[in-house]
Structure formats: structure tokens, C-alpha cells
Design a protein around this motif. Structure first.
Motif, PDB file in Angstrom:
ATOM      1  N   HIS A  15      60.597  34.611  14.637  1.00  0.00           N
ATOM      2  CA  HIS A  15      60.439  33.604  15.780  1.00  0.00           C
ATOM      3  C   HIS A  15      60.872  32.524  15.048  1.00  0.00           C
ATOM      4  O   HIS A  15      62.221  32.183  16.409  1.00  0.00           O
ATOM      5  CB  HIS A  15      59.074  32.357  15.381  1.00  0.00           C
ATOM      6  N   LEU A  68      64.080  31.536  17.680  1.00  0.00           N
ATOM      7  CA  LEU A  68      64.584  30.216  17.939  1.00  0.00           C
ATOM      8  C   LEU A  68      66.236  29.604  18.029  1.00  0.00           C
ATOM      9  O   LEU A  68      66.221  28.512  18.582  1.00  0.00           O
ATOM     10  CB  LEU A  68      63.350  29.408  17.543  1.00  0.00           C
ATOM     11  N   ARG A  78      62.747  28.099  26.342  1.00  0.00           N
ATOM     12  CA  ARG A  78      61.676  28.715  26.702  1.00  0.00           C
ATOM     13  C   ARG A  78      62.217  30.379  25.774  1.00  0.00           C
ATOM     14  O   ARG A  78      63.893  30.728  26.470  1.00  0.00           O
ATOM     15  CB  ARG A  78      60.464  29.216  28.228  1.00  0.00           C
ATOM     16  N   ARG A  82      48.423  30.154  23.448  1.00  0.00           N
ATOM     17  CA  ARG A  82      48.696  28.888  24.494  1.00  0.00           C
ATOM     18  C   ARG A  82      49.402  29.908  25.652  1.00  0.00           C
ATOM     19  O   ARG A  82      50.835  29.893  25.029  1.00  0.00           O
ATOM     20  CB  ARG A  82      49.214  27.512  24.471  1.00  0.00           C
ATOM     21  N   ASP A 110      51.920  28.366  27.335  1.00  0.00           N
ATOM     22  CA  ASP A 110      53.299  27.677  27.226  1.00  0.00           C
ATOM     23  C   ASP A 110      52.754  26.592  26.917  1.00  0.00           C
ATOM     24  O   ASP A 110      52.401  25.827  26.944  1.00  0.00           O
ATOM     25  CB  ASP A 110      53.921  27.158  29.330  1.00  0.00           C
ATOM     26  N   ARG A 111      53.748  26.955  25.546  1.00  0.00           N
ATOM     27  CA  ARG A 111      53.553  25.696  24.246  1.00  0.00           C
ATOM     28  C   ARG A 111      54.247  25.819  23.407  1.00  0.00           C
ATOM     29  O   ARG A 111      54.843  26.876  22.734  1.00  0.00           O
ATOM     30  CB  ARG A 111      51.713  25.975  23.850  1.00  0.00           C
ATOM     31  N   ASP A 112      54.660  24.694  23.359  1.00  0.00           N
ATOM     32  CA  ASP A 112      56.191  24.680  22.228  1.00  0.00           C
ATOM     33  C   ASP A 112      57.278  25.601  22.567  1.00  0.00           C
ATOM     34  O   ASP A 112      57.645  25.910  22.173  1.00  0.00           O
ATOM     35  CB  ASP A 112      54.812  24.919  19.954  1.00  0.00           C
ATOM     36  N   GLY A 113      57.829  25.331  23.519  1.00  0.00           N
ATOM     37  CA  GLY A 113      59.097  26.650  23.707  1.00  0.00           C
ATOM     38  C   GLY A 113      58.970  28.196  23.767  1.00  0.00           C
ATOM     39  O   GLY A 113      59.576  28.237  23.849  1.00  0.00           O
ATOM     40  N   ASP A 132      41.712  20.454  23.542  1.00  0.00           N
ATOM     41  CA  ASP A 132      43.449  20.151  24.222  1.00  0.00           C
ATOM     42  C   ASP A 132      43.048  18.017  24.920  1.00  0.00           C
ATOM     43  O   ASP A 132      43.633  17.350  24.182  1.00  0.00           O
ATOM     44  CB  ASP A 132      44.424  20.519  26.115  1.00  0.00           C
TER      45      ASP A 132
END
Length: 355
Positions: free
Chosen positions: A122, A126, A136, A167, A169-172, A253
């Protein structure tokens, strides 16, 4: 003219919806949106790369392919080169948009080699995303991966946040294969779908021998799911766990938002960097238990605790300083952090050297 194989069509549909949702508010003045896709050479990631190669140009999204070589096996460089070749020769990616990144994995990490490899991977993805300006990182986790994640969370006795799994789509991080049938007709994408897509597209995925190594918790979870499906006659168990994760995610959430509102109300500021390490017992103790445990987690992580190692029993011990104190403490939590009750306050601070 016949259309694509159903599995190919589903992977493309998932990617189409994933990109649309991710960039629905993209401002064209900020340039063409860009993503980085992680490819291992396995069936899941090759099917994802193929779907992106087909769908991304239609949505004016640029794609950079990153193959992470963990160096954990003798032939890892060869596997990475083969994956890169498949992306350029079979999927049509420009060679300058495909790169192999070698990372060092601490096989002796306290978190274990599996977690260490995931963290290194990761970080590499990133880092490339930051370099090229990608909004993304796209990952190929399937519904099967989600089911395994949820089972492991259940075995740890985790709360709703962990039970929500990964998720979409979460945190990029964008995981289009985890979009459910409420978004993608026929979704989510399963491992069976990605394998079938690779066969239909004449792609030859690599089978990671680590995926059969029972030393790894995820492999044991995968095996356990298969046994449960057979022994209790539950062929839809994976899909059921996927649905449970989606439901837990919605609840988590909401609880997170309510927790943030409670901490903002108690401190007078929504800026979490201003949230103190000293808290009146009465302030936290009067929160609803569901919010209190989340508030404690937020504050502990904010002040140095390692989120990945912070378990329910740590939080329960800290909570007892508020609601069942009889002189105990201080409480050690991962990250060289201790929590003490001093008079009418609970104090979060660093553990002293030698303590």
C-alpha cells in the motif's frame, strides 16, 4: 456480434460504476482524472486491469499500472515481469504507464509477514499515486476477500467498524469489485468471476503459493469458509457475509458521525488536533456506551496509539477507568501509550522509558 463473456461484462460494469462514483464531482479544470491500479499478476488484479483498460478511456480517466514485487519468493522478479508484459502486450497499456516497484518486507514484523507485505504494498502504491497526481489507488479485492475479512473480524470479537470490512471507496482506495447489487446489477464481483474473466480474455494469471499456505490467517479463513459452506449446507455464506459487512458499514458510518459530533460538542471545536489528552471523567462517562467506546478509540489513536493493534480488550480496560474504577491503572495500549485516571480526569500520555 456477440457481447463479452458475462464475467468480463460484470468486471467492466463494476469498474464503470466505480469510476463514475469516484469522479462524479471532478472539476475538469483540475485536469484529467488519474488512478493507479495495483497488479500482482493474479486473476483478481489482471481482471481489474483488463476492465480498467476497457472502461477508463471511455471516462477520460488515465491509468498507471504498478506491479509491486515483494521479493518474498525466488521467482518474484519473473512474476512481476510477466504481469507487466501482460498489461502492455495483451491489455494495451503504454509501456511508460506500467512500472515494477520492488519493496522490502520485514518478514520478522510483529504484525506478521502477511500484514507487513500489505503495508509495504500500500505504501508503494500510494507513493506512486502521489508522484503522478492520481486521486485513487484501485485495488482488486473481491466479495470473497470481504467475506474472509469479516470472518476474521468476527473471530477477534470486533465491533461494527471492523465487521464492515473493506470499503468500496475510502481513504483514496477504490475497490470497484466490492460494489454491491444496489449499485452494480449482478454485483459484487467474486473470485469465480475474475477467474472466468481471465479465461475469456486469454490471460494467464499467476497463482501465489502463499494463497495455499495455512500459516497465514487469511488462508485459514478461506478454508474455514469452504468447510462451513459444505458442512452446514450454506452455499451463499460468502454473499451473506458480504451483505452483513455492507449493513455494518452503514451503522458504523452513522456512529462515527455521532461520535465526532459528541467530541466536537464537548471540546467546542471540530478540529481533532485540538482535542486534548486530558478528559474529565464525567464528560466521557456520560456518553452513550456505543459512542463512548468510539470516542476512546479516536482519542487514543489521536494521541499515539497504533490503530491496527488497538483491540476491544484494550478499549474495555480503558473504559473501566471511566465507569468501573476502583483504583486500577495505568492501562498500557499499543504504541507506547498509557492511560491513567488521576482524580477526576482520564489522562492519555506516552509511556516513560523503562516503564
Amino acid at each position: 456480434m456477440p457481447g463479452p463473456h458475462p464475467a468480463v461484462a460484470l468486471t467492466r460494469l463494476a469498474v464503470r460504476h466505480g469510476l463514475r462514483r469516484a469522479f462524479a464531482r471532478h472539476n475538469p479544470r483540475h485536469g484529467v482524472p488519474r488512478v493507479v491500479v495495483g497488479v500482482s499478476g493474479g486473476a483478481d488484479s489482471l481482471a481489474l486491469a483488463a476492465a480498467l483498460a476497457f472502461e477508463a478511456p471511455k471516462q477520460d480517466v488515465e491509468v498507471d499500472v504498478v506491479i509491486v514485487d515483494h521479493g518474498l519468493q525466488k521467482a518474484s522478479a519473473e512474476v512481476a515481469a510477466r504481469a507487466a508484459n501482460a498489461c502492455t502486450e495483451q491489455l494495451g497499456y503504454a509501456p511508460e504507464r506500467v512500472r515494477v516497484v520492488r519493496v522490502e518486507v520485514d518478514a520478522l514484523s510483529a504484525d506478521g509477514p502477511e500484514a507487513a507485505a500489505r503495508i509495504a504494498r500500500h505504501e508503494a502504491l500510494l507513493s506512486v499515486a502521489d508522484e503522478v497526481g492520481a486521486a485513487r489507488v484501485v485495488l482488486a479485492h473481491t466479495a470473497d476477500d470481504q467475506a474472509e475479512q469479516v470472518l476474521l473480524a468476527l473471530l477477534r470479537g470486533s465491533g461494527t467498524t471492523a465487521l464492515a470490512g473493506m470499503r468500496p471507496d475510502r481513504d483514496g482506495l477504490l475497490r470497484p469489485f466490492l460494489l454491491g447489487s444496489d449499485v452494480v446489477p449482478g454485483g459484487p464481483v467474486t473470485r469465480e468471476h475474475t477467474e472466468a474473466a481471465c479465461v475469456a480474455l486469454d490471460l494467464e494469471p499467476w497463482h501465489d503459493p502463499h494463497n495455499d499456505d495455512l500459516r497465514y490467517a487469511r488462508v485459514r479463513a478461506r478454508r474455514a469458509l469452504g468447510l462451513l459452506e459444505r458442512d452446514i449446507d450454506a452455499p451463499t455464506l460468502r454473499r451473506s457475509l458480504f451483505r452483513s459487512a455492507a449493513a455494518a458499514g452503514r451503522d458504523a458510518d452513522l456512529l462515527t458521525r455521532l461520535t465526532d459530533e459528541a467530541l466536537t460538542r464537548l471540546t467546542g471545536t471540530p478540529d481533532e488536533t485540538q482535542w486534548p489528552a486530558h478528559w474529565p471523567v464525567e464528560a466521557l462517562g456520560t456518553l452513550d456506551p456505543a459512542l463512548r467506546i468510539r470516542a476512546l478509540r479516536r482519542l487514543l489513536v489521536l494521541h499515539g496509539a497504533r490503530s491496527s493493534e488497538l483491540a476491544q480488550h484494550h478499549l474495555a480496560d480503558v473504559e473501566r477507568l471511566l465507569v468501573a474504577w476502583h483504583g486500577q491503572g495505568p492501562i498500557d495500549v499499543p504504541g507506547n501509550v498509557v492511560v491513567s485516571r488521576i482524580g477526576g480526569e482520564v489522562v492519555i500520555g506516552p509511556r516513560n522509558v523503562g516503564q
